[in-house]
Enzyme design. Structure first.
Site, PDB file in Angstrom:
ATOM      1  N   GLU A   1      -4.604  37.722  44.097  1.00 24.59           N
ATOM      2  CA  GLU A   1      -4.572  38.673  45.223  1.00 24.59           C
ATOM      3  C   GLU A   1      -5.348  39.949  44.910  1.00 24.59           C
ATOM      4  OE1 GLU A   1      -1.850  41.549  45.509  1.00 24.59           O
ATOM      5  OE2 GLU A   1      -0.343  40.754  44.139  1.00 24.59           O
TER       6      GLU A   1
ATOM      7  N   LYS B   1       9.683  42.866  42.131  1.00 25.78           N
ATOM      8  CA  LYS B   1       9.388  44.145  41.467  1.00 25.78           C
ATOM      9  C   LYS B   1      10.688  44.887  41.197  1.00 25.78           C
ATOM     10  CE  LYS B   1       5.637  45.213  44.040  1.00 25.78           C
ATOM     11  NZ  LYS B   1       4.960  43.995  44.357  1.00 25.78           N
TER      12      LYS B   1
HETATM   13  N1  PSU Z   1       2.305  42.743  41.989  1.00 21.64           N
HETATM   14  C1  PSU Z   1       1.877  43.749  41.188  1.00 21.64           C
HETATM   15  N2  PSU Z   1       1.417  44.881  41.794  1.00 21.64           N
HETATM   16  C2  PSU Z   1       1.328  44.996  43.172  1.00 21.64           C
HETATM   17  C3  PSU Z   1       1.763  43.908  44.007  1.00 21.64           C
HETATM   18  C4  PSU Z   1       2.245  42.812  43.335  1.00 21.64           C
HETATM   19  O1  PSU Z   1       1.940  43.633  39.952  1.00 21.64           O
HETATM   20  O2  PSU Z   1       0.870  46.009  43.684  1.00 21.64           O
HETATM   21  C5  PSU Z   1       1.641  43.994  45.522  1.00 21.64           C
HETATM   22  C6  PSU Z   1       1.583  42.562  46.093  1.00 21.64           C
HETATM   23  O3  PSU Z   1       0.381  42.444  46.801  1.00 21.64           O
HETATM   24  C7  PSU Z   1       2.782  42.465  47.006  1.00 21.64           C
HETATM   25  C8  PSU Z   1       2.903  43.892  47.468  1.00 21.64           C
HETATM   26  O4  PSU Z   1       2.579  41.572  48.062  1.00 21.64           O
HETATM   27  O5  PSU Z   1       2.711  44.613  46.240  1.00 21.64           O
HETATM   28  C9  PSU Z   1       4.225  44.152  48.154  1.00 21.64           C
HETATM   29  O6  PSU Z   1       4.097  45.259  48.954  1.00 21.64           O
HETATM   30  P1  PSU Z   1       5.219  45.589  50.053  1.00 21.64           P
HETATM   31  O7  PSU Z   1       6.440  45.896  49.240  1.00 21.64           O
HETATM   32  O8  PSU Z   1       4.684  46.786  50.786  1.00 21.64           O
HETATM   33  O9  PSU Z   1       5.339  44.395  50.936  1.00 21.64           O
END
Ligand code: PSU
Ligand code: MN
Length: 285
Positions: A9, A141
């Site tokens: 991604e 996360k």
């Molecule tokens: N994994 C990481 N760093 C990131 C992300 C994932 O190590 O920045 C990103 C991914 O693209 C995931 C996003 O889909 O964070 C989630 O964002 P949100 O909580 O706004 O949906």
């Protein structure tokens, strides 16, 4: 034999990691995939054009420019129609990669349920519920409400496996006390995916690969930095898409770069495991 492909991604490049290491990391992840026998396809959108396999120049562009959007599945069409450049999150990357026939995707940490007082649940979960791909991550996360995230994954019928662990890993943190089904090998993962396809069961096979001991952050340290980062979030009233990038950057600040190092190492490890799974899958077909 068909090409062994893995998807990567671009949100982690544009909005997850600090500049300029973000670009080095993106290129290194691609190199690791090649060394492990797979072709990497980093997904992103450049001036409205969906790219499955960004060129080096495009990776630099996405990792440098200031006005790069962060798009989940719901905003793919917006970026395309308005001819914008955009980094794709887990949800958008899955949607796009799946429609290009890619079955395995490696990321860092998935999105989930935030611990805000209002409803903030990542689009990642909806996409994981409907798109049948293997997604390798180091867990939700750590900035999330982990219990609620796990419950939500269950409600959405997403298949979750712990790679060599029966406890949920949480991104920078190696382990929590939340139970998981443990698998021991890429072969087992590939065979579970094989049956998901054979039995026509929708949704992702989400593989949680814990961060290595060497780079794991202790629960105690994490909680200390997380508390400070959450206070900043409220102080600056960051909302919506900005929440995850903001928290990650504040954690990097309070930890003196330790969380960034951990994030990079877990990404590399996830790419290696994803490649092993692709290799096993290709043997089965
Ligand atoms: N994994 C990481 N760093 C990131 C992300 C994932 O190590 O920045 C990103 C991914 O693209 C995931 C996003 O889909 O964070 C989630 O964002 P949100 O909580 O706004 O949906
Ligand atoms: Mn959100």
């Amino acid at each position: 034999m068909s090409e062994k492909k893995i998807a990567l991604e671009s949100t982690v490049i544009a909005h997850g990691l600090p500049k300029p290491v973000n670009i080095d990391v993106a290129l290194e992840l691609e190199e690791i995939a090649r060394q492990n026998g797979c072709m990497p396809y980093t997904v992103g959108i450049i001036d409205g054009q969906i790219k499955v396999g960004l060129s080096e120049k495009e990776i630099v562009e996405i990792g440098t420019k200031e006005d790069v959007m962060k798009v989940g599945t719901s905003e793919i069409a917006v970026a395309v129609a308005l001819k914008r450049s955009a980094a794709t999150t887990v949800s958008a990357t899955m949607r796009i990669a799946y429609s290009h026939g890619i079955k395995v995707f490696a990321t860092g940490g998935i999105g989930g349920v935030h611990s805000t007082e209002y409803w903030d649940v990542s689009q990642d979960l909806m996409e994981l519920a409907r798109t049948r791909m293997v997604v390798v991550s180091a867990g939700p996360k750590s900035i999330l409400d982990l219990k609620s995230t796990v419950e939500m994954l269950e409600t959405l019928q997403i298949t979750i496996l712990g790679y060599k662990t029966d406890r949920l890993p949480a991104f920078y943190c190696k382990s929590t006390d939340l139970p998981l089904t443990k698998v021991e090998s890429p072969e087992q993962i590939a065979s579970i995916f094989f049956y998901k396809e054979r039995l026509n069961l929708p949704g992702a096979l989400l593989v949680f690969n814990p961060i290595s001991d060497e780079y794991a952050i202790s629960q105690e340290d994490f909680e200390k930095w997380q508390k400070l980062a959450q206070e900043d979030l409220e102080k600056f009233s960051v909302k919506g898409k900005g929440v995850t990038p903001f928290l990650l950057s504040r954690l990097a600040y309070y930890s003196n770069g330790k969380t960034v190092q951990s994030n990079i190492e877990l990404l590399k490890s996830n790419v290696r495991l994803a490649c092993d799974i692709v290799c096993q899958l290709s043997k089965m077909q």
